[in-house]
Write a protein that holds these residues in place. Structure first.
Motif, PDB file in Angstrom:
ATOM      1  N   THR A 156       0.844  -1.188   0.000  1.00  0.00           N
ATOM      2  CA  THR A 156       0.000   0.000   0.000  1.00  0.00           C
ATOM      3  C   THR A 156       0.879   1.237   0.000  1.00  0.00           C
ATOM      4  OG1 THR A 156      -1.673  -1.198   1.287  1.00  0.00           O
ATOM      5  CG2 THR A 156      -1.868   1.194   1.217  1.00  0.00           C
ATOM      6  N   SER A 157       0.533   2.187  -0.843  1.00  0.00           N
ATOM      7  CA  SER A 157       1.312   3.423  -0.943  1.00  0.00           C
ATOM      8  C   SER A 157       0.972   4.350   0.211  1.00  0.00           C
ATOM      9  CB  SER A 157       1.009   4.125  -2.272  1.00  0.00           C
ATOM     10  OG  SER A 157      -0.319   4.643  -2.256  1.00  0.00           O
ATOM     11  N   LYS A 158       1.746   5.417   0.346  1.00  0.00           N
ATOM     12  CA  LYS A 158       1.485   6.399   1.394  1.00  0.00           C
ATOM     13  C   LYS A 158       0.137   7.073   1.193  1.00  0.00           C
ATOM     14  CE  LYS A 158       6.382   7.338   2.263  1.00  0.00           C
ATOM     15  NZ  LYS A 158       7.478   8.346   2.207  1.00  0.00           N
ATOM     16  N   ASP A 159      -0.328   7.107  -0.051  1.00  0.00           N
ATOM     17  CA  ASP A 159      -1.626   7.721  -0.339  1.00  0.00           C
ATOM     18  C   ASP A 159      -2.784   6.772  -0.083  1.00  0.00           C
ATOM     19  OD1 ASP A 159      -0.354  10.051  -1.153  1.00  0.00           O
ATOM     20  OD2 ASP A 159      -0.082   9.292  -3.197  1.00  0.00           O
ATOM     21  N   GLY A 160      -2.474   5.518   0.284  1.00  0.00           N
ATOM     22  CA  GLY A 160      -3.542   4.568   0.594  1.00  0.00           C
ATOM     23  C   GLY A 160      -3.968   3.687  -0.561  1.00  0.00           C
ATOM     24  N   ASP A 161      -3.278   3.765  -1.699  1.00  0.00           N
ATOM     25  CA  ASP A 161      -3.605   2.902  -2.832  1.00  0.00           C
ATOM     26  C   ASP A 161      -2.894   1.561  -2.664  1.00  0.00           C
ATOM     27  OD1 ASP A 161      -5.122   4.891  -4.208  1.00  0.00           O
ATOM     28  OD2 ASP A 161      -3.236   5.854  -4.773  1.00  0.00           O
ATOM     29  N   SER A 162      -3.624   0.474  -2.855  1.00  0.00           N
ATOM     30  CA  SER A 162      -3.072  -0.872  -2.665  1.00  0.00           C
ATOM     31  C   SER A 162      -2.832  -1.548  -4.002  1.00  0.00           C
ATOM     32  CB  SER A 162      -4.015  -1.715  -1.807  1.00  0.00           C
ATOM     33  OG  SER A 162      -4.149  -1.139  -0.523  1.00  0.00           O
ATOM     34  N   TYR A 163      -1.777  -2.371  -4.043  1.00  0.00           N
ATOM     35  CA  TYR A 163      -1.368  -3.033  -5.275  1.00  0.00           C
ATOM     36  C   TYR A 163      -1.039  -4.492  -4.981  1.00  0.00           C
ATOM     37  CZ  TYR A 163      -0.624   1.804  -6.810  1.00  0.00           C
ATOM     38  OH  TYR A 163      -0.787   3.135  -7.124  1.00  0.00           O
ATOM     39  N   LEU A 164      -1.578  -5.380  -5.791  1.00  0.00           N
ATOM     40  CA  LEU A 164      -1.246  -6.804  -5.758  1.00  0.00           C
ATOM     41  C   LEU A 164      -0.787  -7.177  -7.163  1.00  0.00           C
ATOM     42  CD1 LEU A 164      -1.221  -9.607  -4.385  1.00  0.00           C
ATOM     43  CD2 LEU A 164      -3.630  -9.829  -4.998  1.00  0.00           C
ATOM     44  N   VAL A 165       0.455  -7.632  -7.303  1.00  0.00           N
ATOM     45  CA  VAL A 165       1.010  -7.879  -8.642  1.00  0.00           C
ATOM     46  C   VAL A 165       1.767  -9.199  -8.663  1.00  0.00           C
ATOM     47  CG1 VAL A 165       1.266  -5.399  -9.047  1.00  0.00           C
ATOM     48  CG2 VAL A 165       3.211  -6.697  -8.209  1.00  0.00           C
ATOM     49  N   GLU A 166       1.917  -9.745  -9.848  1.00  0.00           N
ATOM     50  CA  GLU A 166       2.826 -10.871 -10.085  1.00  0.00           C
ATOM     51  C   GLU A 166       4.004 -10.357 -10.893  1.00  0.00           C
ATOM     52  OE1 GLU A 166       3.100 -15.371 -12.026  1.00  0.00           O
ATOM     53  OE2 GLU A 166       1.255 -14.202 -12.272  1.00  0.00           O
ATOM     54  N   TRP A 167       5.197 -10.831 -10.538  1.00  0.00           N
ATOM     55  CA  TRP A 167       6.417 -10.390 -11.192  1.00  0.00           C
ATOM     56  C   TRP A 167       6.891 -11.414 -12.214  1.00  0.00           C
ATOM     57  CZ3 TRP A 167       8.718  -5.675 -10.330  1.00  0.00           C
ATOM     58  CH2 TRP A 167       8.252  -4.954  -9.227  1.00  0.00           C
ATOM     59  N   ASN A 168       7.443 -10.927 -13.304  1.00  0.00           N
ATOM     60  CA  ASN A 168       8.157 -11.759 -14.258  1.00  0.00           C
ATOM     61  C   ASN A 168       9.622 -11.760 -13.824  1.00  0.00           C
ATOM     62  OD1 ASN A 168       9.671 -12.700 -16.469  1.00  0.00           O
ATOM     63  ND2 ASN A 168       8.047 -12.118 -17.902  1.00  0.00           N
ATOM     64  N   GLU A 169      10.059 -12.867 -13.224  1.00  0.00           N
ATOM     65  CA  GLU A 169      11.411 -12.897 -12.656  1.00  0.00           C
ATOM     66  C   GLU A 169      12.488 -12.711 -13.714  1.00  0.00           C
ATOM     67  OE1 GLU A 169      12.150 -15.460  -8.952  1.00  0.00           O
ATOM     68  OE2 GLU A 169      10.777 -16.621 -10.186  1.00  0.00           O
ATOM     69  N   SER A 170      12.305 -13.317 -14.882  1.00  0.00           N
ATOM     70  CA  SER A 170      13.342 -13.221 -15.909  1.00  0.00           C
ATOM     71  C   SER A 170      13.486 -11.797 -16.427  1.00  0.00           C
ATOM     72  CB  SER A 170      13.020 -14.159 -17.074  1.00  0.00           C
ATOM     73  OG  SER A 170      13.076 -15.496 -16.640  1.00  0.00           O
ATOM     74  N   GLU A 171      12.365 -11.063 -16.418  1.00  0.00           N
ATOM     75  CA  GLU A 171      12.401  -9.692 -16.914  1.00  0.00           C
ATOM     76  C   GLU A 171      12.675  -8.690 -15.803  1.00  0.00           C
ATOM     77  OE1 GLU A 171      11.920  -8.304 -20.062  1.00  0.00           O
ATOM     78  OE2 GLU A 171      12.290 -10.352 -20.681  1.00  0.00           O
ATOM     79  N   GLY A 172      12.360  -9.057 -14.568  1.00  0.00           N
ATOM     80  CA  GLY A 172      12.419  -8.071 -13.493  1.00  0.00           C
ATOM     81  C   GLY A 172      11.360  -7.023 -13.679  1.00  0.00           C
ATOM     82  N   ALA A 173      10.225  -7.437 -14.213  1.00  0.00           N
ATOM     83  CA  ALA A 173       9.139  -6.501 -14.498  1.00  0.00           C
ATOM     84  C   ALA A 173       7.823  -7.100 -14.034  1.00  0.00           C
ATOM     85  CB  ALA A 173       9.080  -6.204 -15.996  1.00  0.00           C
ATOM     86  N   ILE A 174       6.804  -6.239 -13.893  1.00  0.00           N
ATOM     87  CA  ILE A 174       5.479  -6.694 -13.454  1.00  0.00           C
ATOM     88  C   ILE A 174       4.806  -7.452 -14.596  1.00  0.00           C
ATOM     89  CG2 ILE A 174       3.183  -5.920 -12.753  1.00  0.00           C
ATOM     90  CD1 ILE A 174       4.592  -3.593 -11.316  1.00  0.00           C
ATOM     91  N   LYS A 175       4.331  -8.632 -14.299  1.00  0.00           N
ATOM     92  CA  LYS A 175       3.678  -9.468 -15.303  1.00  0.00           C
ATOM     93  C   LYS A 175       2.184  -9.176 -15.365  1.00  0.00           C
ATOM     94  CE  LYS A 175       3.229 -14.332 -16.677  1.00  0.00           C
ATOM     95  NZ  LYS A 175       3.611 -15.725 -16.349  1.00  0.00           N
ATOM     96  N   ARG A 176       1.542  -9.054 -14.191  1.00  0.00           N
ATOM     97  CA  ARG A 176       0.120  -8.707 -14.158  1.00  0.00           C
ATOM     98  C   ARG A 176      -0.200  -7.993 -12.859  1.00  0.00           C
ATOM     99  NH1 ARG A 176      -0.235 -14.422 -14.202  1.00  0.00           N
ATOM    100  NH2 ARG A 176      -1.082 -14.331 -16.300  1.00  0.00           N
ATOM    101  N   THR A 177      -1.186  -7.120 -12.897  1.00  0.00           N
ATOM    102  CA  THR A 177      -1.664  -6.377 -11.738  1.00  0.00           C
ATOM    103  C   THR A 177      -3.105  -6.763 -11.473  1.00  0.00           C
ATOM    104  OG1 THR A 177      -0.200  -4.507 -12.245  1.00  0.00           O
ATOM    105  CG2 THR A 177      -2.057  -4.092 -10.750  1.00  0.00           C
ATOM    106  N   TYR A 178      -3.393  -7.133 -10.217  1.00  0.00           N
ATOM    107  CA  TYR A 178      -4.737  -7.595  -9.860  1.00  0.00           C
ATOM    108  C   TYR A 178      -5.591  -6.417  -9.405  1.00  0.00           C
ATOM    109  CZ  TYR A 178      -2.389 -12.104  -9.991  1.00  0.00           C
ATOM    110  OH  TYR A 178      -1.672 -13.202 -10.393  1.00  0.00           O
TER     111      TYR A 178
END
Length: 1131
Positions: free
Chosen positions: A560-582
Motif C-alpha cells: 500500500t502506498s502512502k496515499d492509501g492505494d493498494s497493489y497486488l502484482v505478479e512479477w516476471n522474474e526473468s524480466e524483473g518486471a510486473i507481469k500482471r496487476t490484480y
C-alpha cells in the motif's frame, strides 16, 4: 573469500606496515580477521587501553563464542575492574561491574556475586584469593601470560597467529610484473616507458615505427604511493567466487536495473553466473601474449562471446514455469470460506503461522508481546509465552534505554522453521527470540538476539549453504543473517529507509533474499558481501510484502502506498518486471494490506473488513467475504500449508478459522463417536466416516489414511488423546452429536507418588508461618517471608542433576545465606506480630528485596543480606509493596490507613498520596498496556488509578456471595495480556476485563472444594490459576474459564501426623516465572514446598470441555465447572 583474495589482504598488510600506516594495518587486521597481531595486542594490554583491546579482539571472537573466548574477555574485564578498585574509583568499578562483568553472571552467578562483594571492602586484597595481587604493571604482565595461553588454545585463532613468509615489498613486485606484461602487449612498445599512473592500463604512445618491447624494470621505490588501487581481479588471478548454478533469476532483474544500480548489476552479472567450461579455461589460462599486437582481437572476441552467454533472455514468451497448471480442476469449493471457529486471543493478533505439517497447529503473536500455540482441533491453548527479556545484561544500551522509556512491546512476526524444530519471533523493539520446539507441545527458550536498532520488522528462516539461518530486517535499514547460535553471518546495507519485509528463496542452487523498504525500494542479495543485486521500485512506492507460490515458481507482491492505494502484482522474474496487476481494491486504505498465497493457484488479501480471493491467472476478484462479520479493518491472514484452513484476525482481539470441506474434517474427526474405526492400518482402501448415520451432512468420505492425513491416528497431544476427547462443537457441525460415553474427568492427586515434590531444607519453623512467598525472577530461587519478619532464601545450583540451575522439585535446593551469617530480618521492635501485615517485593534483576512486617520498610541486598536503607516508619504501617514496572526507583506502598503512597527511593520522598479505599490496602498491580495501577483493599473495593496523573479513574466493589461478609484480604494480579485481572478473595476467584471493569468469570468454593480460599496466582503464561484452600486442598484451574482441571489433596504434601491435627494448610502460593506447571506453597507450619506434575504427564490434568458433558455449561458440582453468576455468559 577465495584463498587468493585472502593472500591479497596479507600483501596489503605488508605494504601498509612498510609504509608505516600503523593504524590502518591494525584496522585491516581486525576487519579482515586474518591475522591476530600478538605484539600489538600485548602493547595495548600493557598500556591499559582496554577499549582498544576489546575492539581489536572483536574482529576475531565474541564473548560467547566458546569457553576460551569467554575466559579471555573475563580476565580483561576483571583486571579493568580491579584497577578501578585499586584507584578507589568506586563509580567506575560499579560501571564496569554492571556493563562489562554482568554478562558472566549467567554462567557463574556465585563468582559474579563474589566479585560484587569486593566493592564493600576497603582494599580488595583483603579477599583471600586476591591477597597476592601486586602493582598494576605486574598484574597486567601475569594476566598477559594467561591470555596468550588462552588465545593459542582457542580454535578461532588457529592459523591467525603467524604472518606468512613473504619477500619484502611483494605487492610492489607484482605491480612491476603487471606493468611489464602490459608493456609487452603494447602495439608500439617504447624503450624506457614513462609510467605515471596505476589507475589505467599502460599503453605506449605510437612512435614513428614499431620498436621491440623493452622490459619495464622499475625500481621498487620508483612506484609512487597510490591513494587506492583498482581491483586486481580485473587483470590478475583473483576471480570472484562463482556461484555453481544458473543465476538467471536475478540476472533478468539486473539487466533492467535502474541507472542508480547499473554498476552493481554489471559486476554481479559477471561474478555470480558461472562461465561455461570453455570460457573458464580461457579465463584461468590466458594465452601467452604474442609478440605482435594481437591482444585486441583476443580480448574483444572472447569477452563478447562470454557476455552473450551470460546475457539473460529478454522475451516474456520465453519464461517457463516448472509446474504444469491444471486449470480445470479448481473451483470455489477449494477455498476455505466456512467459519469453523472464532477464538479470543486477549490481545490484538499481529502475526500468525501454521505448523509445516501439523495443519491444525497455529502459532499466534500478539500486540502485548505474547506468543501462543493453539491446537485448533481441540481449541486448546497449548503454550503461551508472555514477552520477557531473557538476558538483560546482553541487551544493548539503546534497547535498555528504549525499554525503560516505554515497556510496551509487540510481536511483529512469528514463523516456523522448515524443519519444524524452531520458532522465530520478532518484536517491535530490537529483539528476536528463537524457541526450540521439541514436539512435546512446549516451546523452550533457545537464544535471544538484540538484532536491530529500533523495531525488527520481519523475520524468516533460510538455508544458505545447507545451514539453517534466520534472516531479519528492521528500522535501522539493515538486513541481517544469523545462525542458530545468534552469531551474525551477514549484514546487508543499501536501503535508505527502514526495511519492511524480507523474502528468502532459492532457484536451483542459488540462494538469495528479496527485501523491501518502506520507501518502496526492492533489493535482492546473494549471501556474500558484494551488495544488492537489484534496485527496483515497488508499485505505489510504499510498504510491500513479497511471497512465492507454494511450489516456488511464481513471485507476487502486495503493498500500500502512502496515499492509501493498494497493489497486488505478479512479477516476471526473468524480466524483473510486473507481469500482471490484480484489481479489486477500494480506493484508499489507512494501513498496509496483507496477503497470502495457497495451493499454487489462489491469492487472498484482507481489506475493508473483508477477505478477497483471486485466481493467480485472473486479475479480477474471484470472490470476497466478510466471514460473518467482525473482522479487522485490514485483517491479517494466513493459510495452512495444505490451503484448507485460513486464519484471519478479528477486531475484538481474536481470530477466526475458515475451512473448506477437507479442513472441516479435521474438526469432525475429533467429534466422531468412535476412534476405533479410524485405527485401521495405513492402506489405500477407502473407508466411511464412523457414525455416518449421525453426521447427516457427510455420507461417505475417502478415508485413505496417508502419512500426512489430518485424521490418521495422531500422537497424544498434551497427555490426552485428541481423538477421544470431547469438546465444544464448532458451529459448522452443529448437527453433529458428540459421543458422551467418554466424558472428561477431573484429575485427582491424592498421593505424593502422583506428582513431584520437594520440601525446602530448614523450613519447618512452626513458630513462624510463611505469609508471603516469591520466586526470584531468574527462576533459580524461592524467597519466603515469615510472620516473624525474617526472610529465607533457597537456591538451586547448576550441576549434573540440574543442568539448567532452575528451581525444580527433582532436586533439593540449598538454604542460602552469606558467609557473614546475616539474616534478612525486618525491624519489628514495638510491633504486635499477631496484628502485623507482612509485605514484600523483589526488584526485576533480583538484586534487592524490599519488605516490612508492621514496622519500617527495609531494602535488603540479596547477596549480602545487608539493609541498604529503611523508610516509611509507622504509623501508618505498610501493608503492600509493588515496584513501578518502568522505574525501580518508584514504589507503590499500600498503607494500613487505606492510602497508597507513591514513593521515590532516589529522593526519599512521597510523590503522591492516593485516597479511595475505606480499609487497609491488600493488593496492588500495575498494567503498562493500560497505563494504570489497580488497588484492592480489605473493604472489598477495586480502584483504578492513572499512572500518569495518579488520579482515580474508577472504583467498584467486588460482588460477595450472599450470606458472606465483605471482610478479609482481596488480592489482584494481572494476566500476561495486562488487560484481564485475577481477583482473589476468600469467597471467590474472579476475572475482570479492566479496560471495561467488567467481571467476565467467577468461581465460588463449594462441593469438592468448599473451604475458604487462602491464596491464588496465575501461572507464568497465564494459562492456569493455582489456588490454595484453608482445608489444605490445592486447585488448578483453566485461566480462561476458571474451570477446575486438577485437585491436589493435602495427603500429597502433609504427614499423617499433621493430617490428624488438621491445623496446617497453605497460606500462600507462588508460580514459577518460567515453568508454567511448577508452583510453590508456603504453609502455616513454616515450611515451603515446590510441586510439579510427574514427568510422564508434564502438566496438571487436561482442559475441561466448556460444557463438561452437561448442556448449557452447568453442572451440579462447581468444583469442575465455572459457576458463573446469572449475568455472565459463556465465551
Amino acid at each position: 573469500m577465495s584463498s587468493l583474495s585472502r593472500e591479497l589482504v596479507f600483501l596489503i598488510l605488508q605494504f601498509l606496515e612498510e609504509e608505516k600506516f600503523k593504524e590502518a594495518v591494525h584496522r585491516l587486521e581486525k576487519d579482515s580477521g586474518f591475522f591476530f597481531n600478538m605484539r600489538y595486542f600485548e602493547e595495548k594490554v600493557q598500556s591499559g587501553e582496554w577499549e582498544e583491546v576489546e575492539k581489536y579482539l572483536s574482529g576475531f571472537t565474541k564473548v560467547d563464542d566458546n569457553r576460551y573466548s569467554m575466559k579471555i574477555f573475563f580476565e580483561i574485564r576483571k583486571q579493568k575492574y580491579l584497577e578501578a578498585l585499586d584507584r578507589q574509583d568506586k563509580a567506575k568499578a560499579v560501571e564496569i561491574l554492571v556493563n562489562d562483568l554482568k554478562v558472566f553472571s549467567t554462567f557463574n552467578e556465585e563468582l559474579y556475586k563474589e566479585i560484587t562483594q569486593l566493592l564493600i571492602l576497603g582494599n580488595f586484597r583483603e579477599n583471600e584469593q586476591l591477597s597476592k595481587y601486586g602493582d598494576t604493571k605486574t598484574a597486567r604482565s601475569i594476566m598477559l601470560i594467561e591470555l596468550k595461553k588462552l588465545i593459542e588454545a582457542n580454535p578461532l585463532f588457529r592459523d591467525k597467529l603467524a604472518f606468512p613468509t613473504l619477500k619484502s615489498s611483494r605487492l610492489r613486485t607484482l605491480i612491476n610484473q603487471s606493468l611489464n606484461w602490459q608493456h609487452q602487449l603494447c602495439k608500439n612498445p617504447r624503450p624506457n616507458p614513462d609510467i605515471k599512473t596505476l589507475f589505467t592500463d599502460h599503453n605506449c604512445t605510437p612512435p614513428n615505427g614499431p620498436l621491440a618491447p623493452t622490459p619495464v624494470n622499475l625500481p621498487v621505490a620508483a612506484v609512487a604511493k597510490p591513494a587506492a588501487y583498482t581491483p586486481l581481479g580485473a587483470h590478475g588471478p583473483f576471480p570472484p567466487t562463482a556461484v555453481a548454478a544458473n543465476a538467471n533469476v536475478l540476472a533478468g532483474w539486473m539487466a533492467n536495473a535502474s541507472a542508480s544500480s547499473s554498476v552493481q548489476a554489471a559486476v554481479v552479472t559477471a561474478s555470480s553466473i558461472p562461465v561455461p567450461q570453455n570460457q573458464v579455461s580461457i579465463l584461468k589460462h590466458p594465452r601467452t601474449p604474442p609478440g605482435t599486437p594481437g591482444i585486441v582481437d583476443y580480448q574483444s572476441n572472447d569477452h563478447e562471446q562470454l557476455m552473450k552467454r551470460l546475457r539473460p533472455a529478454q522475451s516474456v514468451e520465453e519464461v517457463t514455469y516448472p509446474t504444469q497448471r491444471q486449470q480445470a480442476h479448481w473451483s470455489l469449493e477449494d477455498l476455505p470460506r466456512t467459519v469453523a471457529m472464532t477464538i479470543h486471543q486477549g490481545s490484538t493478533v499481529t502475526s500468525m503461522d501454521f505448523h509445516p505439517s501439523r495443519h491444525t497447529l497455529l502459532l499466534v503473536g500478539s500486540s502485548n508481546g505474547e506468543i501462543t500455540l493453539w491446537e485448533l482441533m481441540l481449541r486448546e491453548r497449548l503454550v503461551s509465552k508472555p514477552f520477557k527479556i531473557w538476558d538483560p545484561p546482553n541487551c544493548s544500551m539503546a534497547f535498555q534505554a528504549s525499554f525503560a522509556k516505554d515497556t510496551s512491546v509487540s510481536v511483529s512476526r512469528v514463523t516456523w522453521s522448515p524443519d519444524e524444530k524452531f520458532v522465530g519471533v520478532a518484536f517491535t523493539k530490537h529483539l528476536i527470540h528463537l524457541y526450540a520446539y521439541p514436539a512435546s507441545n512446549d516451546l523452550c527458550q533457545n537464544i535471544e538476539i538484540d538484532a536491530h536498532a529500533g523495531g525488527v520488522n520481519d523475520l524468516a528462516f533460510a538455508h544458505p549453504n545447507k545451514q539453517l539461518c534466520l534472516v531479519s530486517c528492521g528500522d535501522d535499514k539493515l538486513i541481517k543473517v544469523w545462525d542458530l547460535t545468534g552469531r551474525k553471518l551477514f549484514n546487508f546495507e543499501g536501503h535508505e529507509a527502514p526495511v519492511y519485509s524480507v523474502c528468502p528463496h532459492h532457484k536451483e542452487n542459488i540462494q538469495f533474499i528479496f527485501s523491501t523498504a518502506v520507501d518502496g525500494k526492492i533489493k535482492a542479495w546473494l549471501y556474500d558481501h558484494v551488495g544488492s543485486r537489484v534496485d527496483y521500485d515497488a508499485p505505489g512506492h510504499g510498504c510491500t510484502t513479497m511471497l512465492y507460490s507454494a511450489d516456488g515458481s511464481r513471485l507476487f507482491s502486495c503493498g500500500t502506498s502512502k496515499d492509501g492505494d493498494s497493489y497486488l502484482v505478479e512479477w516476471n522474474e526473468s524480466e524483473g518486471a510486473i507481469k500482471r496487476t490484480y484489481s479489486g481494491f477500494k480506493k484508499k486504505s489507512v494501513g498496509v494490506v496483507q496477503f497470502d498465497t495457497t495451493q499454487n493457484h489462489f491469492l487472498a488479501a484482507g481489506e475493508d473488513s473483508q477477505i478477497k480471493f483471486w485466481d493467480m491467472d485472473d486479475t479480477t476478484v474471484l470472490t470476497s467475504m466478510d466471514a460473518e462479520g467482525g473482522l479487522s479493518s485490514l485483517p491479517r491472514l494466513r493459510f495452512n500449508k495444505e490451503g484448507n484452513l485460513l486464519g484471519v484476525t478479528t477486531a475484538d482481539n481474536g481470530f477466526k478459522i475458515l475451512a473448506n470441506a477437507v479442513g472441516l474434517r479435521y474438526f469432525r474427526a475429533v467429534e466422531a463417536p468412535s476412534f476405533e474405526a479410524l485405527r485401521s492400518p495405513i492402506e489405500s482402501a477407502a473407508a466411511k466416516v464412523p457414525g455416518s448415520s449421525v453426521v447427516t451432512n457427510v455420507n461417505s468420505v475417502n478415508c485413505k489414511v496417508e502419512r500426512s492425513s489430518p485424521i490418521r491416528p495422531s500422537p497424544i497431544l498434551n497427555g490426552a488423546d485428541p481423538m477421544s476427547r470431547s469438546m465444544e462443537k464448532p458451529r459448522i457441525v452443529a448437527e453433529d452429536v458428540t459421543d458422551r460415553s467418554k466424558t472428561w474427568q477431573l484429575s485427582e492427586i491424592s498421593d505424593a507418588v502422583q506428582c513431584r515434590l520437594v520440601t525446602m531444607p530448614d523450613s519447618n519453623d512452626s513458630s513462624s508461618k510463611v505469609v508471603r512467598l516469591l520466586y526470584t525472577n531468574s527462576g533459580v530461587g524461592v524467597l519466603a517471608l515469615g510472620s516473624n519478619g525474617v526472610q529465607r532464601l533457597w537456591k538451586w545450583t547448576r550441576n549434573e542433576q540440574n543442568p539448567s540451575g532452575k528451581a525444580t522439585a527433582s532436586v533439593v535446593p540449598q538454604h542460602w545465606q552469606p558467609n557473614s551469617g546475616l539474616l534478612m530480618s525486618n525491624d519489628v521492635s514495638g510491633v504486635n506480630l499477631e496484628e502485623a501485615v507482612p509485605c514484600i517485593a523483589l526488584s526485576k534483576n533480583d538484586s534487592y528485596v524490599m519488605s516490612a512486617c508492621g514496622g519500617k520498610v527495609s531494602l535488603f541486598n540479596m547477596m549480602t543480606f545487608k539493609v541498604m536503607t529503611t523508610f516509611m516508619p509507622p504509623p501508618p504501617a505498610s501493608t503492600f509493596l509493588a515496584f513501578h514496572p518502568q522505574d525501580n526507583n518508584i514504589i507503590a506502598i499500600g498503607m494500613e490507613d487505606s492510602t497508597i503512597h507513591i514513593y521515590n527511593v532516589r529522593v526519599d520522598a512521597v510523590k503522591s498520596k492516593l485516597k479511595g479505599h475505606q480499609k487497609r490496602i491488600t493488593g496492588l498491580a500495575f498494567s503498562t498496556n493500560l497505563n494504570i495501577l489497580v488497588s484492592s483493599g480489605a473493604d472489598a473495593q477495586l480502584c483504578v488509578w492513572s499512572i500518569d496523573t495518579w488520579e482515580k479513574r474508577k472504583s467498584i466493589t467486588i460482588q460477595i456471595p450472599s450470606g458472606k461478609a465483605p471482610a478479609g484480604d482481596t488480592r489482584v494480579q494481572f494476566h500476561s495480556d495486562q488487560i484481564r485481572l485475577l481477583v482473589v478473595h476468600e469467597t471467590q476467584l474472579a476475572i475482570y476485563d479492566v479496560s471495561k471493569m467488567d467481571r467476565t468469570r467467577q468461581w465460588v468454593p463449594q462441593d469438592a472444594l468448599p473451604a475458604p480460599i487462602s491464596s491464588a496466582a496465575y501461572s507464568c503464561n497465564s494459562q492456569l490459576v493455582y489456588a490454595t484452600f484453608c482445608d489444605g486442598n490445592i486447585g488448578v484451574y483453566d485461566a480462561d474459564s476458571l474451570r477446575l482441571r486438577c485437585r491436589i489433596a493435602p495427603t500429597v504434601y502433609l504427614s499423617q501426623a499433621a493430617l490428624n491435627g488438621q491445623t496446617w494448610y497453605p497460606l500462600v502460593v507462588a508460580a514459577h516465572p518460567l515453568d508454567s506447571n511448577q508452583f510453590a506453597i508456603g504453609l502455616s507450619d513454616g515450611s515451603v514446598k515446590v510441586i510439579e506434575p510427574i514427568e510422564s504427564e508434564g502438566k496438571w490434568g487436561t482442559t475441561p470441555p466448556m460444557d463438561n458433558g452437561v448442556p448449557n455449561g452447568r453442572t451440579g458440582s462447581s468444583s469442575t465447572a465455572s459457576n458463573h453468576t446469572p449475568d455472565q455468559a459463556q465465551r
